[in-house]
Design a protein around this motif. Structure first.
Motif, PDB file in Angstrom:
ATOM      1  N   ARG A 190      21.840 -43.168  24.309  1.00 61.92           N
ATOM      2  CA  ARG A 190      20.394 -43.057  24.116  1.00 61.92           C
ATOM      3  C   ARG A 190      19.895 -43.153  22.682  1.00 61.92           C
TER       4      ARG A 190
ATOM      5  N   GLY B  74      13.649 -36.351  28.457  1.00 61.05           N
ATOM      6  CA  GLY B  74      14.646 -36.996  27.605  1.00 61.05           C
ATOM      7  C   GLY B  74      15.106 -38.368  28.072  1.00 61.05           C
ATOM      8  N   GLY B  75      15.027 -38.623  29.378  1.00 58.89           N
ATOM      9  CA  GLY B  75      15.519 -39.902  29.887  1.00 58.89           C
ATOM     10  C   GLY B  75      14.433 -40.957  30.007  1.00 58.89           C
TER      11      GLY B  75
ATOM     12  N   ARG C 150      13.075 -41.107  38.402  1.00 59.74           N
ATOM     13  CA  ARG C 150      12.759 -42.095  37.360  1.00 59.74           C
ATOM     14  C   ARG C 150      11.501 -42.879  37.713  1.00 59.74           C
TER      15      ARG C 150
ATOM     16  N   ASP D 102       7.359 -33.909  32.586  1.00 58.23           N
ATOM     17  CA  ASP D 102       8.091 -33.136  33.604  1.00 58.23           C
ATOM     18  C   ASP D 102       7.149 -32.172  34.332  1.00 58.23           C
TER      19      ASP D 102
ATOM     20  N   MET E 215      20.990 -33.595  34.626  1.00 57.72           N
ATOM     21  CA  MET E 215      21.780 -34.602  33.899  1.00 57.72           C
ATOM     22  C   MET E 215      22.963 -33.978  33.156  1.00 57.72           C
TER      23      MET E 215
ATOM     24  N   ARG F  30      18.848 -28.493  34.082  1.00 58.81           N
ATOM     25  CA  ARG F  30      18.882 -29.920  33.782  1.00 58.81           C
ATOM     26  C   ARG F  30      20.005 -30.623  34.539  1.00 58.81           C
TER      27      ARG F  30
ATOM     28  N   LYS G 266      11.145 -30.709  22.201  1.00 57.81           N
ATOM     29  CA  LYS G 266       9.932 -31.521  22.406  1.00 57.81           C
ATOM     30  C   LYS G 266       8.762 -30.694  22.937  1.00 57.81           C
TER      31      LYS G 266
HETATM   32  C1  S3P Z   1      16.186 -35.530  31.591  1.00 53.41           C
HETATM   33  C2  S3P Z   1      15.501 -34.657  30.781  1.00 53.41           C
HETATM   34  C3  S3P Z   1      14.660 -33.572  31.306  1.00 53.41           C
HETATM   35  C4  S3P Z   1      14.114 -33.951  32.693  1.00 53.41           C
HETATM   36  C5  S3P Z   1      15.230 -34.347  33.611  1.00 53.41           C
HETATM   37  C6  S3P Z   1      16.039 -35.525  33.079  1.00 53.41           C
HETATM   38  C7  S3P Z   1      17.062 -36.544  30.963  1.00 53.41           C
HETATM   39  O1  S3P Z   1      13.575 -33.311  30.420  1.00 53.41           O
HETATM   40  O2  S3P Z   1      13.178 -34.980  32.591  1.00 53.41           O
HETATM   41  O3  S3P Z   1      16.067 -33.224  33.788  1.00 53.41           O
HETATM   42  O4  S3P Z   1      17.495 -37.498  31.646  1.00 53.41           O
HETATM   43  O5  S3P Z   1      17.333 -36.415  29.745  1.00 53.41           O
HETATM   44  P1  S3P Z   1      13.751 -32.571  28.995  1.00 53.41           P
HETATM   45  O6  S3P Z   1      14.182 -33.594  28.006  1.00 53.41           O
HETATM   46  O7  S3P Z   1      12.380 -32.049  28.705  1.00 53.41           O
HETATM   47  O8  S3P Z   1      14.756 -31.490  29.177  1.00 53.41           O
END
Ligand code: S3P
Length: 168
Positions: A137, A80-81, A57, A33, A120, A118, A14
């Motif tokens: 997801r 990603g979340g 979040r 981020d 997660m 990361r 992304k």
């Molecule tokens: C997350 C993705 C990360 C970041 C955090 C949580 C997720 O961003 O926001 O570590 O829950 O998938 P990227 O998708 O840019 O790695």
């Protein structure tokens, strides 16, 4: 304003694709981020460690809400979340064209193998972590997106070309 919003799993590309796309379209690039890290003056892992995931979040929701009032058209890459929270989904739609960069677990494995940034993905077997999160997801990514782009085996230039064709 019709921004261009990049969503997808960690490691889907992304940020890199978003940056290149912004350059190609002569738009500003921003990343949720990066904005959170700047605001908190600490890396994402540390925010998770010190304040916990729910706090992170909430920061994501505040960040995506702020972007809705951005005055300049831009390419926005979101964590990603972020699309998983229902409150954020309407903001994403409001922001503009949502592009889902889709990648297979196999491809993501290769890209995330040596990643330590990361939270997660911490703990347990990486493949299982990716598969479990992806299973939770994928459907949301596809539902929120206006355009889905399969990234496996494609160069960044091919992806930029494909995206620019689809949004024009
Ligand atoms: C997350 C993705 C990360 C970041 C955090 C949580 C997720 O961003 O926001 O570590 O829950 O998938 P990227 O998708 O840019 O790695």
């Amino acid at each position: 304003m019709n921004h261009i919003v990049m969503i997808g799993f960690m490691g889907a590309g992304k940020t890199t694709v978003g940056r290149r796309l912004a350059r190609a379209l002569d738009l500003t690039f921003t990343d949720t981020d990066d904005r959170i890290v700047e605001r908190m003056q600490m890396p994402v892992t540390e925010i998770f460690n010190v304040y916990g995931e729910p706090y992170f979040r909430r920061l994501e929701t505040e960040t995506v809400k702020e972007l809705v009032s951005a005055r300049e058209r831009c390419v926005i890459s979101v964590g990603g979340g972020l699309p998983m929270q229902e409150a954020n989904q309407s903001c994403l739609k409001e922001l503009g064209t949502v592009i889902y960069l889709r990648a297979t677990v196999e491809t993501l494995m290769g890209r995330l193998q040596s990643d330590t940034s990361r939270p997660m993905l911490r703990g347990g077997d990486l493949r299982t972590r990716i598969e479990t999160l992806m299973a939770a997801r994928q459907e949301t990514y596809e539902r929120v997106a206006d355009i889905c782009i399969d990234t496996d085996g494609k160069t960044f230039s091919q992806l930029i070309l494909e995206i620019t064709e689809k949004i024009s």
